[in-house]
Design an enzyme around this catalytic site. Structure first.
Site, PDB file in Angstrom:
ATOM      1  CB  SER A   1      10.689   3.474  -1.760  1.00  0.00           C
ATOM      2  OG  SER A   1      10.878   3.945  -3.079  1.00  0.00           O
TER       3      SER A   1
ATOM      4  CG  ASP B   1      13.686   2.459  -6.338  1.00  0.00           C
ATOM      5  OD1 ASP B   1      12.472   2.284  -6.155  1.00  0.00           O
ATOM      6  OD2 ASP B   1      14.347   3.339  -5.756  1.00  0.00           O
TER       7      ASP B   1
ATOM      8  CD  GLN C   1       9.304   1.282  -4.734  1.00  0.00           C
ATOM      9  OE1 GLN C   1       8.946   2.387  -5.131  1.00  0.00           O
ATOM     10  NE2 GLN C   1      10.542   0.806  -4.927  1.00  0.00           N
TER      11      GLN C   1
END
Length: 349
Positions: free
Chosen positions: A284, A263, A334
């Protein structure tokens, strides 16, 4: 889950010396079901010499406390300046919880997550595991992360018993300089701070980043020009690894660490063509990973990040983690919310 694109800075970090206590910590990450010392994870490097330090990602961040058979509690090591929980921490801890509910021989091959509420850094996170399905080859575990009685995150992870197949192919790893030839993120920030023309507000911001306690080493291959607001190609390349020693252990341990790492600086890739704008809000929405081959999360891996699309206040990013020998180890995707000020940025100089 951080509002700004996550960045890494210099850090002091907690670790313990290698020994029986450290080896037991790795076992604790997976618990009795996962074990410690199963499948290998890429090229061997031997045991560390006495005095080496164990990764804080193992001793603290991913070391969940079991409260019940399918209930775990996780605490926080590093919180971004935005005072929201780091999304990679939640993904990594959720995968630890799921991995502790499968057999030693099953390895994670994919996970799919949604961030549904902002995390509160002032309280621990509870992880509730549902044993959705246990089959002959594949098992599915569903994980719900809870704070203040409400879910902040949901995840489904799928595990597989090892199976050989003649059907194999992969992309080719990009040709880039090795990590030994590149500066660390901390060294790059130090270079920026030495510029006498750097505006004071940006100097303070970089100094704050430099002081963050982040358990990851990063060496950018193509760092963005900090002093330009010109659009850049939405692609980032950087070498990354867990800070500290993890060693050869159950591959599920390295996958949990990779989930934490994945991430980092990911969603910010979608902003590179739009650097003239100030970020108002960035968070996110979801995160998916596929694990392809064994690897060592404490060895340098190349993280190739790119953004094929942005629009509608959302951005999509894709990433690939490559081993140094050219093997594709992990694929990530993502999508996140990106809201910007309409007025373009002024120069940082």
């Amino acid at each position: 889950m951080a509002v700004r694109a996550p960045r890494v800075g210099g850090a002091s970090w907690f670790a313990v010396r290698v020994g029986s206590r450290c080896r037991s910590r790795v076992a604790e990450v997976m618990g009795a079901a996962g074990g410690a010392g199963g499948a290998g994870a890429g090229p061997r490097s031997g045991s560390p010499p006495p005095g080496d330090l164990r990764s804080v990602l193992i001793t603290s961040v991913l070391n969940l406390e079991r409260l019940e058979v399918n209930l775990f509690r996780g605490r926080h090591h590093w919180v971004p300046a935005t005072q929201r929980l780091f999304g990679g921490q939640i993904v990594g801890q959720a995968l630890v919880a799921a991995a502790r509910a499968v057999s030693r021989d099953e390895q994670v091959h994919s996970l799919h997550c949604y961030f549904v509420r902002a995390g509160d850094p002032k309280v621990p996170v509870l992880y509730e595991v549902e044993r959705t399905r246990t089959g002959k080859s594949f098992s599915v575990r569903s994980v719900k992360a809870i704070q203040h009685g409400k879910p902040i995150f949901t995840c489904q992870a799928s595990f597989q018993l090892s199976q050989a197949s003649p059907v194999q192919h992969q992309f080719t790893m990009p040709a880039v300089p090795p990590p030994e030839e590149l500066l660390t993120q901390e060294e790059l920030i130090q270079k920026f701070l030495q510029n006498p023309n750097l505006a004071e507000r940006y100097r303070k911001h970089l100094t704050k980043i430099q002081a963050e306690d982040v358990p990851i080493d990063i060496k950018p291959v193509n760092p963005p020009d900090m002093f330009s607001s010109e659009p850049q190609e939405p692609k980032l390349l950087f070498w990354v690894r867990a800070r500290g020693y993890i060693g050869e252990t159950d591959m599920k341990v390295h996958c949990c660490v990779a989930a934490y790492i994945s991430d980092y600086a990911f969603l910010g890739t979608a902003l590179l063509p739009h650097r003239q704008y100030c970020i108002k809000f960035m968070v996110s929405l979801d995160h998916s990973m596929w694990f392809h081959a064994p690897f060592r999360a404490d060895h340098w891996m190349l993280y190739e990040c790119e953004s094929p699309w942005a629009g509608g206040c959302r951005g999509l990013v894709q990433g690939r983690l490559w081993r140094r020998d050219g093997v594709l180890a992990v694929t990530c995707t993502q999508e996140g919310v990106i809201r910007v000020e309409e007025t373009p940025n002024q120069s940082k100089l």
